[in-house]
Design an enzyme around this catalytic site. Structure first.
Site, PDB file in Angstrom:
ATOM      1  CG  HIS A 114      -0.527   0.380   2.487  1.00  0.00           C
ATOM      2  ND1 HIS A 114      -0.172  -0.528   3.459  1.00  0.00           N
ATOM      3  CD2 HIS A 114      -0.319   1.597   3.038  1.00  0.00           C
ATOM      4  CE1 HIS A 114       0.211   0.121   4.539  1.00  0.00           C
ATOM      5  NE2 HIS A 114       0.128   1.419   4.325  1.00  0.00           N
ATOM      6  CG  ASP A 136       0.148  -3.883   2.846  1.00  0.00           C
ATOM      7  OD1 ASP A 136       0.620  -3.387   1.802  1.00  0.00           O
ATOM      8  OD2 ASP A 136      -0.204  -3.204   3.824  1.00  0.00           O
ATOM      9  CD  GLN A 189      -2.337   5.914  10.179  1.00  0.00           C
ATOM     10  OE1 GLN A 189      -2.403   6.034  11.391  1.00  0.00           O
ATOM     11  NE2 GLN A 189      -2.804   4.869   9.535  1.00  0.00           N
ATOM     12  N   GLY A 190       2.639   6.325   8.748  1.00  0.00           N
ATOM     13  CA  GLY A 190       4.010   6.656   8.375  1.00  0.00           C
ATOM     14  C   GLY A 190       5.008   5.569   8.749  1.00  0.00           C
ATOM     15  CG  ASP A 191       5.537   3.935  12.409  1.00  0.00           C
ATOM     16  OD1 ASP A 191       6.587   4.585  12.252  1.00  0.00           O
ATOM     17  OD2 ASP A 191       4.822   4.037  13.424  1.00  0.00           O
ATOM     18  CB  SER A 192       2.722   1.860   6.240  1.00  0.00           C
ATOM     19  OG  SER A 192       1.486   1.629   6.823  1.00  0.00           O
TER      20      SER A 192
HETATM   21  N1  ARG Z   1      -1.325   2.202   7.245  1.00  0.00           N
HETATM   22  C1  ARG Z   1      -0.413   2.946   8.067  1.00  0.00           C
HETATM   23  C2  ARG Z   1       0.648   3.620   7.202  1.00  0.00           C
HETATM   24  O1  ARG Z   1       0.419   3.768   6.011  1.00  0.00           O
HETATM   25  C3  ARG Z   1       0.148   2.117   9.201  1.00  0.00           C
HETATM   26  C4  ARG Z   1      -0.843   1.996  10.263  1.00  0.00           C
HETATM   27  C5  ARG Z   1      -0.423   1.090  11.365  1.00  0.00           C
HETATM   28  N2  ARG Z   1      -1.432   1.191  12.357  1.00  0.00           N
HETATM   29  C6  ARG Z   1      -1.404   0.570  13.515  1.00  0.00           C
HETATM   30  N3  ARG Z   1      -2.365   0.826  14.350  1.00  0.00           N
HETATM   31  N4  ARG Z   1      -0.468  -0.294  13.804  1.00  0.00           N
HETATM   32  O2  ARG Z   1       1.617   4.145   7.671  1.00  0.00           O
END
Ligand code: ARG
Length: 267
Positions: free
Chosen positions: A79, A124, A211-214
């Site tokens: 993603h 993913d 968000q941003g750790d993905s």
């Molecule tokens: N989708 C998020 C990203 O793009 C990562 C989210 C992780 N969330 C969590 N609750 N562990 O960075």
């Protein structure tokens, strides 16, 4: 319900990328931690990693994390990328905990492989080939389920609080494994148990990726004491909320596919 969760996940992913893309504009106050914010250095509930502690950690310019699978291939989340093919638009920053360090190694992408069949649910993972190898250690991936348990470490430059800003310094935290049945109680059919592995403090929350750790790795020590990657930061409802563990791509499920894809990129 299923549709709701899937839509929600996509919204989160798109919002994260949009947010990160905005904050990464040249001249903006990107990756600055707000000194007036609460003293919770994040990942959520994390602490600062020391220089060289996780030498294979990579920050990607679209606002994601990654890990060096080889010295010229970054493993990240599907993603975080737009699709497969030639791609020179991504910059990987490696070798530093401080993204503003003059020692940072910055390399452009040349090609991307997004997990074949990726449709926003499971699968993913993605690989990014770099224009040249970086002289840093790599992180090996789990190719069986033996390490899908215990306590994991996560790290990233993502938000330190839900809705918070991206971080300048790499943060780390430990999170315990949550089994599929328990995780499914939280997420229902939004979870793809064969493709995903959950982690977090179920009852109390408080520690999580955000968000941003993905795309960044979730890892632990193997029986020989070496770091091994078992997960890829993928999604969750909010960040660090009680009752909602973080959801990670289950690396062992995709190990063979990752290997094949890496070979197609010339190792
Ligand atoms: N989708 C998020 C990203 O793009 C990562 C989210 C992780 N969330 C969590 N609750 N562990 O960075």
């Amino acid at each position: 319900m299923l549709t709701y969760f899937k839509a929600f996940r996509r919204t989160l992913a798109v919002a994260a990328v949009a947010l990160a893309a905005f904050s990464l504009q040249p001249g903006s106050a990107q990756a600055q931690s707000d000194p007036t914010a609460e003293p919770s250095p994040g990942v959520v509930g994390g602490t600062r990693a020391t220089q060289g502690e996780f030498p294979w950690m990579v920050r990607l310019s679209m606002g994601c994390g990654g890990a060096l699978y080889t010295q010229q291939i970054v493993l990240t989340a599907a993603h975080c990328v737009d699709g497969s093919g030639p791609n020179t638009s991504i910059t990987a920053t490696a070798g530093v905990v401080d993204l503003q360090s003059s020692q940072a190694v910055k390399v452009k992408s040349t090609q991307v492989v997004q997990a074949p069949g990726y449709d926003g649910s499971g699968k993913d993972w993605a690989l990014i080939k770099l224009a040249k190898p970086v002289n840093l250690p790599t992180l090996k991936i789990a190719d069986n389920t033996a390490y899908n348990n215990g306590t994991f470490t996560v790290a990233g430059w993502g938000a330190a609080t839900e809705g918070g800003s991206q971080q300048r310094y790499l943060l780390k935290a430990n999170v315990p494994y949550v089994d599929d049945a328990t995780c499914q109680k939280a997420y229902g059919s939004a979870l793809t148990p064969g493709d995903e592995i959950c982690a977090g403090y179920l009852a109390q929350g408080g520690v999580d990726t955000c968000q941003g750790d993905s795309g960044g790795p979730m890892f632990r020590k193997d029986n020989a004491g070496a770091w091994i990657q078992v997960g890829i930061v993928s999604w969750g409802e909010g960040c660090a909320r009680p009752g909602y563990p973080g959801v990670y791509s289950e690396v062992s499920t995709f190990a063979a596919n990752i290997r094949t894809a890496a070979a197609s990129l010339g190792g």
